[in-house]
Motif scaffolding. Sequence first.
Motif, PDB file in Angstrom:
ATOM      1  N   ARG A   1       4.500   1.192 -10.288  1.00 22.86           N
ATOM      2  CA  ARG A   1       4.120   1.865  -9.093  1.00 22.86           C
ATOM      3  C   ARG A   1       4.568   3.484  -9.280  1.00 22.86           C
TER       4      ARG A   1
ATOM      5  N   LYS B   1       7.151   5.632  -1.061  1.00 25.83           N
ATOM      6  CA  LYS B   1       6.678   7.098  -1.381  1.00 25.83           C
ATOM      7  C   LYS B   1       5.321   7.355  -1.447  1.00 25.83           C
ATOM      8  N   GLY B   2       4.514   6.005  -1.058  1.00 29.48           N
ATOM      9  CA  GLY B   2       3.040   6.061  -0.865  1.00 29.48           C
ATOM     10  C   GLY B   2       2.458   5.500  -2.045  1.00 29.48           C
ATOM     11  N   GLY B   3       1.114   5.114  -1.930  1.00 30.62           N
ATOM     12  CA  GLY B   3       0.220   4.618  -2.890  1.00 30.62           C
ATOM     13  C   GLY B   3      -1.221   4.775  -2.353  1.00 30.62           C
ATOM     14  N   LEU B   4      -1.967   3.498  -2.049  1.00 28.33           N
ATOM     15  CA  LEU B   4      -3.194   3.953  -1.439  1.00 28.33           C
ATOM     16  C   LEU B   4      -2.855   4.456  -0.029  1.00 28.33           C
TER      17      LEU B   4
ATOM     18  N   GLY C   1       3.888   1.526  -1.203  1.00 28.50           N
ATOM     19  CA  GLY C   1       5.184   1.566  -2.161  1.00 28.50           C
ATOM     20  C   GLY C   1       6.314   0.868  -1.658  1.00 28.50           C
TER      21      GLY C   1
ATOM     22  N   SER D   1       6.241  -2.665  -7.729  1.00 28.86           N
ATOM     23  CA  SER D   1       5.235  -2.941  -6.535  1.00 28.86           C
ATOM     24  C   SER D   1       3.809  -2.781  -7.107  1.00 28.86           C
TER      25      SER D   1
ATOM     26  N   TYR E   1      -2.289   7.964  -8.809  1.00 30.97           N
ATOM     27  CA  TYR E   1      -2.529   8.416  -7.369  1.00 30.97           C
ATOM     28  C   TYR E   1      -1.987  10.035  -7.215  1.00 30.97           C
TER      29      TYR E   1
ATOM     30  N   CYS F   1       0.730  -1.347  -0.102  1.00 30.62           N
ATOM     31  CA  CYS F   1      -0.060  -0.064   0.029  1.00 30.62           C
ATOM     32  C   CYS F   1       0.907   1.177  -0.085  1.00 30.62           C
TER      33      CYS F   1
ATOM     34  N   ASN G   1       3.114   8.285  -9.400  1.00 34.04           N
ATOM     35  CA  ASN G   1       2.702   7.189  -8.492  1.00 34.04           C
ATOM     36  C   ASN G   1       1.425   6.738  -9.152  1.00 34.04           C
TER      37      ASN G   1
END
Lengths: 103, 387
Positions: free
Chosen positions: B76, A46-49, A42, B58, B117, A40, B99
């Motif tokens: 990603r 660096k982030g994702g959901l 990354g 990922s 994102y 979630c 992202n």
Amino acid sequence: MKRLLLSTLLPLAFPAWASEPSAQRQQQLSALLDQDCGSCHGMTRKGGLGSPLTMEAMRELGDEALVATILDGRPGTPMPPWKLMLSEADARWLVRRLKGETP
Amino acid sequence: MKTILSAALLLLLGACAPTLRATGDLGLVVERADGRLKMVENTHSTTLAEISGLGDLSHASVVYSRDERFAFVFGRDGGLTKIDMLQARIVGRVMQSGNSIGGAISQDGSLVAVANYTPGGVKVFDSDSLELVADIAAIGADGKSSKVVGLEDAPGNIFAFSLYDAGEIWLLDLKDRSSPKVRKFPHIGNQPYDALITEDGRYYMAGLFGEDGIAMLDLWNPDLGVRRILDHYGRGQEALPVYKMPHLEGWAASGNLAFLPAIGRHEVLVVDMTSWREVGRIAVAGQPVFAMLQPGGRRLWVNFAIPDNGKVQVIDVPSLSVLKTIEPGLAVLHLEFTPRGERVWLSARDSDQVTVWDTETITQVAALPASKPSGIFFTARAHRIGL
């Protein structure tokens, strides 16, 4: 004398050290952070959901708040409580890792 | 490196010398931690080549051109990479956002769209040149930028997607690529986290994380708007923790029945597609992530979130019961069937291998080494709506 003082004081100053996860556990935690948190947040964090977990972002937050987020999750978001799988010592080690304070 | 070269060379030679090569039994396995793909073929279950340099993979996913010659890989880190399946090499790459979470290819194959994102939105590229065709910012009715999830291709060169933060479904119509049209459906529910489009391209369904139920849009009758189905589908009153977001991709019909991974609970939900009602639940070994119907619809294969991610269960559809539990390795992340379903490939991330199983006898027939494998994508996806 100096060494004696250090060894008695350090555990008080950093109580988490008292229950440092074993080397094997640290390896598991490190893999969990990269792979499972990475799903979630990354793999480069660096982030994702989930929100970014970069070192800069983590250093802006207090240890206790981060430990609580890991163990109890964040209601209203997909971040689950991990306390069924992680101990408090595990969470403290992860916070240090996130802040770049582990080797 | 030598094996990579010789494999690439073989493929190259195949294009001009006695052995001609088609792409219908090829596929890509994502090695998520290394930014690398393994090119595989599923007739003999072997690895043909490796392709490196794809960045952060990922949660990477892949779609294929209609001739199955090219793959488009969504990373990603916002990278969109085009792979030539015959030459086993990168032939195009753009860093299109900071992202991203996946993408889709249009019905006519001319456009590739990516869901982002950061910054939230959808970018659409020409599938030949990877030139930007449309850039749609996902600003919800609340005026804020939203993460985009569940991007799917719909008939008519339409892309359907959901706004996670704003709770909206949008249809992006690119019949005329010089003037993209967006139709917005606001207030569809709280936190749509993933979506699917049914095999026939008719229904777009978004799963909701923030409340129970599924938001469904009938693309044959979009004027009817988004309706809510399966009111009990969701985390329920107790809101159990979810250790990995379930994926909706495996939705396929077996007769009237479709199957959904429950959210948090150790169950697979059985849905009657004529009434859109839940007609049963099957107890399984953990929190399901993928619940994928084997082509033909006779069996359902389910993998699970941590800590039960070393298991895969096979469910017999006629009796709605678990037939067998297998342990194909540690951290099973994804599964992919061969086009007609006689075999299934399973990726076991923490065992660094992909295993191949006979779906009739449920026995392992091959194993291929792969570094931290995640998604497996066969070229047959090229001809299926929503994949």
